[in-house]
Design a protein around this motif. Sequence first.
Motif, PDB file in Angstrom:
ATOM      1  N   ALA A  42     -42.895 -37.814  20.223  1.00 10.74           N
ATOM      2  CA  ALA A  42     -43.955 -37.674  19.301  1.00 10.74           C
ATOM      3  C   ALA A  42     -43.877 -36.652  18.413  1.00 10.74           C
ATOM      4  CB  ALA A  42     -45.142 -37.991  19.818  1.00 10.74           C
ATOM      5  N   SER A  43     -43.707 -35.375  19.318  1.00  9.26           N
ATOM      6  CA  SER A  43     -43.424 -34.053  18.667  1.00  9.26           C
ATOM      7  C   SER A  43     -42.119 -34.154  17.786  1.00  9.26           C
ATOM      8  CB  SER A  43     -43.727 -33.174  19.567  1.00  9.26           C
ATOM      9  OG  SER A  43     -44.818 -33.050  20.451  1.00  9.26           O
ATOM     10  N   LEU A  44     -41.234 -34.764  18.141  1.00  6.35           N
ATOM     11  CA  LEU A  44     -40.069 -34.426  17.616  1.00  6.35           C
ATOM     12  C   LEU A  44     -40.113 -35.292  16.236  1.00  6.35           C
ATOM     13  CD1 LEU A  44     -37.601 -34.932  20.416  1.00  6.35           C
ATOM     14  CD2 LEU A  44     -37.931 -32.899  19.067  1.00  6.35           C
ATOM     15  N   LEU A  45     -40.750 -36.364  16.393  1.00  5.78           N
ATOM     16  CA  LEU A  45     -40.718 -37.327  15.120  1.00  5.78           C
ATOM     17  C   LEU A  45     -41.671 -36.561  14.297  1.00  5.78           C
ATOM     18  CD1 LEU A  45     -40.471 -40.772  16.936  1.00  5.78           C
ATOM     19  CD2 LEU A  45     -38.983 -40.016  15.372  1.00  5.78           C
ATOM     20  N   GLY A  46     -42.824 -36.233  14.637  1.00  7.23           N
ATOM     21  CA  GLY A  46     -43.901 -35.767  13.576  1.00  7.23           C
ATOM     22  C   GLY A  46     -44.095 -36.832  12.794  1.00  7.23           C
ATOM     23  N   GLN A  47     -43.971 -36.749  11.330  1.00  2.00           N
ATOM     24  CA  GLN A  47     -44.287 -38.080  10.533  1.00  2.00           C
ATOM     25  C   GLN A  47     -43.363 -38.914  10.414  1.00  2.00           C
ATOM     26  OE1 GLN A  47     -47.454 -38.463   9.520  1.00  2.00           O
ATOM     27  NE2 GLN A  47     -47.733 -36.362  10.607  1.00  2.00           N
ATOM     28  N   ALA A  48     -42.025 -38.750  11.034  1.00  2.00           N
ATOM     29  CA  ALA A  48     -40.725 -39.515  10.841  1.00  2.00           C
ATOM     30  C   ALA A  48     -41.179 -40.756  11.641  1.00  2.00           C
ATOM     31  CB  ALA A  48     -39.503 -38.790  10.969  1.00  2.00           C
ATOM     32  N   ASP A  49     -40.118 -41.765  11.095  1.00  2.00           N
ATOM     33  CA  ASP A  49     -40.157 -43.125  12.007  1.00  2.00           C
ATOM     34  C   ASP A  49     -39.009 -43.144  13.001  1.00  2.00           C
ATOM     35  OD1 ASP A  49     -42.263 -44.197  10.370  1.00  2.00           O
ATOM     36  OD2 ASP A  49     -40.621 -45.106   9.006  1.00  2.00           O
ATOM     37  N   ASP A  50     -37.926 -42.295  12.612  1.00  2.00           N
ATOM     38  CA  ASP A  50     -36.837 -42.151  13.453  1.00  2.00           C
ATOM     39  C   ASP A  50     -35.924 -40.927  13.148  1.00  2.00           C
ATOM     40  OD1 ASP A  50     -34.135 -42.865  14.210  1.00  2.00           O
ATOM     41  OD2 ASP A  50     -34.221 -44.920  13.700  1.00  2.00           O
ATOM     42  N   LEU A  51     -35.801 -40.381  14.041  1.00  2.00           N
ATOM     43  CA  LEU A  51     -34.912 -39.076  13.768  1.00  2.00           C
ATOM     44  C   LEU A  51     -33.450 -39.300  13.117  1.00  2.00           C
ATOM     45  CD1 LEU A  51     -35.630 -37.047  16.921  1.00  2.00           C
ATOM     46  CD2 LEU A  51     -36.470 -36.855  14.724  1.00  2.00           C
ATOM     47  N   ASN A  52     -33.101 -40.638  13.148  1.00  2.00           N
ATOM     48  CA  ASN A  52     -31.760 -41.128  12.730  1.00  2.00           C
ATOM     49  C   ASN A  52     -30.446 -40.245  12.730  1.00  2.00           C
ATOM     50  OD1 ASN A  52     -32.370 -43.395  11.147  1.00  2.00           O
ATOM     51  ND2 ASN A  52     -33.631 -41.985   9.730  1.00  2.00           N
ATOM     52  N   GLU A  53     -30.339 -39.807  14.095  1.00  2.00           N
ATOM     53  CA  GLU A  53     -28.997 -39.089  14.502  1.00  2.00           C
ATOM     54  C   GLU A  53     -29.046 -37.785  14.157  1.00  2.00           C
ATOM     55  OE1 GLU A  53     -25.414 -40.928  13.743  1.00  2.00           O
ATOM     56  OE2 GLU A  53     -26.023 -42.640  15.310  1.00  2.00           O
ATOM     57  N   ALA A  54     -30.372 -37.000  13.951  1.00  2.00           N
ATOM     58  CA  ALA A  54     -30.741 -35.609  13.705  1.00  2.00           C
ATOM     59  C   ALA A  54     -30.119 -34.925  15.151  1.00  2.00           C
ATOM     60  CB  ALA A  54     -31.951 -35.371  13.214  1.00  2.00           C
ATOM     61  N   ARG A  55     -29.482 -33.956  14.907  1.00  2.00           N
ATOM     62  CA  ARG A  55     -29.138 -33.345  16.388  1.00  2.00           C
ATOM     63  C   ARG A  55     -30.275 -32.366  16.797  1.00  2.00           C
ATOM     64  NH1 ARG A  55     -27.014 -35.046  12.546  1.00  2.00           N
ATOM     65  NH2 ARG A  55     -26.446 -33.009  11.439  1.00  2.00           N
ATOM     66  N   ILE A  56     -30.553 -32.582  17.948  1.00  2.00           N
ATOM     67  CA  ILE A  56     -31.572 -32.115  18.755  1.00  2.00           C
ATOM     68  C   ILE A  56     -30.983 -31.163  19.942  1.00  2.00           C
ATOM     69  CG2 ILE A  56     -34.042 -31.944  19.688  1.00  2.00           C
ATOM     70  CD1 ILE A  56     -33.817 -33.212  16.863  1.00  2.00           C
ATOM     71  N   ALA A  57     -30.973 -29.735  19.863  1.00  2.00           N
ATOM     72  CA  ALA A  57     -30.496 -28.960  20.941  1.00  2.00           C
ATOM     73  C   ALA A  57     -31.292 -28.707  21.896  1.00  2.00           C
ATOM     74  CB  ALA A  57     -29.591 -27.906  20.253  1.00  2.00           C
TER      75      ALA A  57
END
Length: 536
Positions: A42-57
Motif C-alpha cells: 500500500a505504501s509503495l503504491l500510494g495513489q497508483a493502481d499498479d507499479l507497472n514494473e517500476a524498479r524497487i530496490a
Amino acid sequence: MPEQPLPIIQRAIAHGDRTAVHSDGGATTYRQLLAASESIAASLLGQADDLNEARIAFLVPPGERYVQTQWAIWRAGGIAVPLSLSATEKELEHTLTDSRTSTVVAAREVADKLESLCKQHQLRLLVLEDLPTEAAARLPRVSPDRRAMILYTSGTTSKPKGVVTTHACIQAQIESLIEAWRWRQDDRIPLFLPLHHIHGIINIMSCALWMGAELEAFPRFCVDTILERVADHAYTVFMAVPTIYVKLIEALEPMPPSQREPIVAGFAAMRLMISGSAALPASVHEKWTELTGPPGLTRVACDGGPTGPPGLTRVACDGGPFGQKLLERYGMTEIGMALSNPYEGERRPGAVGQPLPGVEIRLLSDSGEPVTEDGVPGEIQVRGPNVFHEYWDRPDATSESFVDGWFKTGDIAVLDDGYYRIMGRSSVDIIKSGGYKLSALEIEASLLDHLAIAQCAIVGIPDDTWGETVAAAIVVKPGETLDLESLRAWCKDRISPYKIPRRLAVVDALPRNAMGKVTKPAVTQLFAEPTSPSST
Ligand code: MCA
Ligand code: AMP
C-alpha cells in the motif's frame, strides 16, 4: 481489476498460520507475512493502481522483513531489485542507476548507507519500520509473464549486468527444485547465504516458502551458531557453498568426540545436504561423508540417497563410510538450477549430475557441433522456462548470449557415464571465490583509479578454502610503491570485501602476447612460484 494473487502468494494464503520464518525477531507465520506485505505494498503504491514494473530496490537483512518487502513489491506490480548488504556505495550506485530504480526500501539499521545516494539521485527512500502497518491495499492483477526481479551478476563486462526474471521464470525454477529435491512441508532449513543471489533467494528461501516449510534466517554465516543449531536437530535440509563445507570440516575435525558427536548426529539425521555455486572438490565431498558418519558405523547406503531418520541404519554395498552424501548441483543466475545429482541414486563426487525437471541441456563443441560422446568437452547450453528473460537494458548482450534459443553459459563440461562434469569456464576473466562470481575486468577497472597503479591484471588462484582467491599483478607508476595492506585498505570503500585482492605481485611489466594482450595464464604463473608474492 482486483488482485489475482501470484502463485507464491496463493500458496502462502493456504499455508495460513504455519510458521514461515524464525529470526532474531521471533517466529513469523505465513499469515503475518502476507498482512505485512500488503501494508508495505500500500505504501509503495500510494495513489497508483499498479507499479507497472517500476524498479524497487531494497536493502533488508535476511529474515521476515526481507520476505515482506519482496512480496510487497511483487504484489504491487513492481520489479524487486535486492541490494547487497556488503556492497560499497559505489557498487550500490551502479545498481540503482543501471536499474533506473525509482524507490528504495531499507531496513532502519542500514538506511544510512543509502541516504546520500538517494538524495543525490533523487530517489524515494522508504524506511521499512516507518511505514504504516495497518494499511490495506487494492492490489493489481500481475500476470506471470511480467518482470519480477533483477539480480546483478558480474561477468565478462567491467560492470555487473542486471539479470531479469519474470514471475513465470521464478516459478519454473522453484517447481523444478521442489520436485527434484522432494521438498516437504515439514522441512526446516537454515538461511545464512546472502539474499542478492539466487542460491539464497530461490533455492533456499523461495522453495521453503513455496512448500510452507520453515526458514531460520541468520544475518550471516557463523560456524559456531550453525553447529549449535545442528546439534539441536533444528534442520532437515541444508544448502551451502563448498567454502562453507570446508569451514565446517575445519571446525569439526579438531573437536573432541564428546563435542563433535551430537553435531554429527544432527547432520546425519538431515534428509538432504546440498552443495553448489562452485565446484565441490571430490576430497571435500568424501571427507564430509566420512565425518558425518555416526561413530562405529562404517557402511554406506547402496543408493547413496538420503540418510534417513536417526537410528535407521542403511545397508552398505561399497564398504565406504556411512554418512551424508552431499548432493552437488550446478546453476547460474541466468538459468536458475540446471543440473543436479539425483535425490535417489548415486551422488557422484566431482560430478553435477543430470538435467533438472523441465530443463534442457546440450553440450556444444568449439566448432558448434552438439557433443554426444563421453569425455569430449563442450559448452553447456540451456533451454527451458527456467531461463531468464533478458539482461536489463542490454538487448545486444541478451541476443549475443543465445544461439538458436539456447542460452550459452560459458561453462565447459563433459559427459561421463551419464553424469555431467564441469571442466572449467571459457572466460579467464571470471573468478569464483567462496561461491561469489567475480569479474576480473570489474576489479581491474576499480584498481586503475589508484594513483600509484599504471597497469594491472586480476586472476583467480586455486585455493583450498575459497575455490579461487583474487590475485593482482600490478605495474606501478614511476617513483610509486605499493604493498598489499595499503592496497586492501584503499579498496575497502570501492569494492565489496570479497572482491578485494588477497595476493599482490608488483612487476616491471605484465606478461603479454605478440598482440600486446595480457596473457592471464602467465599472470597466474607469477603466483605459483615458491618465492610467492605477498598474500593475506
Ligand atoms: C568473505 N570474504 C571473502 C569471501 N567471503 N573473501 C573472498 N571470497 C569470498 N567469497 C572475506 C571477508 O570479507 C573477510 O575479509 C574474510 O574473507 C573472512 O571472512 P569470514 O567471516 O571468514 O567469511 P564469511 O564472511 O563467513 O564469508 C564466507 C561465506 C561467504 C559465508 C562463504 O563468502 C558467502 O556467503 N558466500 C556465498 C555467496 C553466494 O551465495 N553465492 C551464490 C551466488 P576481511 O578479513 O578482510 O574482513 S548464486 C550462484 O552462484 C549460482 C546461481 C549457484 O549455482 O548457486
Ligand atoms: P552465478 O552467476 O553467480 O550464479 O554463478 C554461476 C556460475 O557458478 C556458473 O556459471 C558456474 O561457473 C559456477 N557453478 C555453479 N555451480 C557449480 C558447480 N556445482 N560446479 C562448478 N561450477 C559451478
